[in-house]
Scaffold this active site. Structure first.
Site, short mmCIF file in Angstrom:
data_model
loop_
_atom_site.label_atom_id
_atom_site.label_comp_id
_atom_site.label_asym_id
_atom_site.label_seq_id
_atom_site.Cartn_x
_atom_site.Cartn_y
_atom_site.Cartn_z
N ASP A 1 0.82 -1.21 0.00
CA ASP A 1 0.00 0.00 0.00
C ASP A 1 0.86 1.27 0.00
O ASP A 1 2.08 1.22 0.19
CB ASP A 1 -0.91 0.01 1.23
N LYS B 1 -3.82 3.09 -2.38
CA LYS B 1 -4.98 3.94 -2.58
C LYS B 1 -4.76 5.16 -1.71
O LYS B 1 -4.48 5.05 -0.52
CB LYS B 1 -6.25 3.22 -2.14
N MET C 1 -8.17 9.46 8.78
CA MET C 1 -8.69 9.96 7.50
C MET C 1 -9.73 11.07 7.69
O MET C 1 -10.77 11.06 7.02
CB MET C 1 -9.33 8.80 6.70
#
Ligand SMILES: C[S@@+](CC[C@H](N)C(=O)[O-])C[C@H]1O[C@@H](n2cnc3c(N)ncnc32)[C@H](O)[C@@H]1O
Length: 279
Positions: A54, A76, A192
């Site tokens: 990742d 991502k 996030m």
């Protein structure tokens, strides 16, 4: 590695399970600093044929894989071109079916806001044998690296870990009622959440959270780029902007943050010479 002749460490690594061809191991890479990898992760990296990794994985961690191991980026990042989740799962199944030892390397812990569960479900449905190796999650280690105790006797008996990613979407089965979260009276740690922080803040305030509640944004926790901005709820968004903070960040909200300064003298030694970007 220091502090011994290495035999005990070699023994631990040698005792790890064998990575069999055709298996997928889902491995947590920890929050950033490569030294926070688990020994199980190091052992797995030394055996894998292919590492599917990742965005937030440090290149020095990839260097622990065998030189001939293939490295495939499947990262991502919010707002940037993304690999599709279904494609990633299909790639893992495909590689395993070709008889390769597939190591799926994810930042932090694979099962904490990492979509590890979805990948496991897809692999399980395809009959692929899986092993899961936990990692240190950034939400908790980020606080520790900033000197903020996640729990402190007499201050809190719980901590609420949440993602800010879906804030504002209505009707989703897993949507968060931020006003009720404010009513819990317990610290909140957000993954996030930088982009959605204005909305989350408005909802928390509407739920009764005082604007003076202390908070901290911890960017690139545990890495050489770590930055910490201390603020309070009614100024956090503006202070993050003024400091020019960029993801990845975890945001801590609650009285525990105030105890950073209470512990400050002791903590400075524990977390190195880094000073907060703003206090
Ligand atoms: C897709 S989630 C993955 C979380 C990961 N599975 C974990 O357990 O830490 C990515 C988010 O984790 C947080 N994050 C990951 N690494 C971080 C770090 N080193 N410092 C601060 N936040 C981090 C940020 O909120 C980032 O947007």
């Amino acid at each position: 590695m220091t502090g011994g002749d290495g035999t005990a460490l070699d023994g631990l690594l040698a005792g790890a399970p064998d990575f069999e061809p055709g298996q997928v191991w889902l491995v947590g890479a920890g929050p950033g600093d490569p030294s926070l990898l688990t020994l199980a992760a190091v052992s797995a990296l030394g055996q894998a044929d292919v590492v599917v990794y990742d965005a937030l994985v440090d290149p020095r961690i990839l260097d622990l894989a065998r030189p001939e191991a293939e490295r495939l980026f499947a990262g991502k990042r919010g707002g940037k071109p993304s690999h599709n989740q279904a494609d990633i799962s299909a790639t893992l199944v495909d590689l395993a079916r070709k008889g390769r030892r597939v190591l799926r390397l994810k930042g932090g812990d694979p099962f904490v806001f990492g979509r590890g569960g979805e990948e496991c479900a897809a692999l399980g449905a395809a009959g692929i044998p899986i092993r899961i190796i936990p990692g240190i999650t950034s939400g908790l280690s980020g606080l520790t690296a900033a000197g903020i105790p996640a729990t402190l006797r007499g201050v809190n008996q719980a901590i609420f870990l949440a993602t800010g990613h879906g804030a504002g979407q209505t009707g989703a089965a897993d949507a968060i009622d931020w006003r009720r979260v404010a009513g819990l009276g317990q610290p909140i740690v957000l993954y996030m959440a930088m982009k959605m922080m204005p909305l989350i803040r408005a909802e928390l305030r509407a739920g009764g959270l005082p604007g003076t509640t202390p908070c901290a944004a911890i960017v690139s926790a545990t890495t050489a780029d770590q930055r910490v901005v201390f603020s309070q709820v009614d100024r956090l968004v503006e202070d993050m902007e003024a400091a020019g903070l960029e993801p990845p960040a975890v945001i801590a909200i609650g009285e525990i943050v105030r105890h950073r300064s209470v512990l400050d003298g002791a903590v400075r030694l524990a977390v190195g010479s880094e000073r907060p970007a703003a206090e």
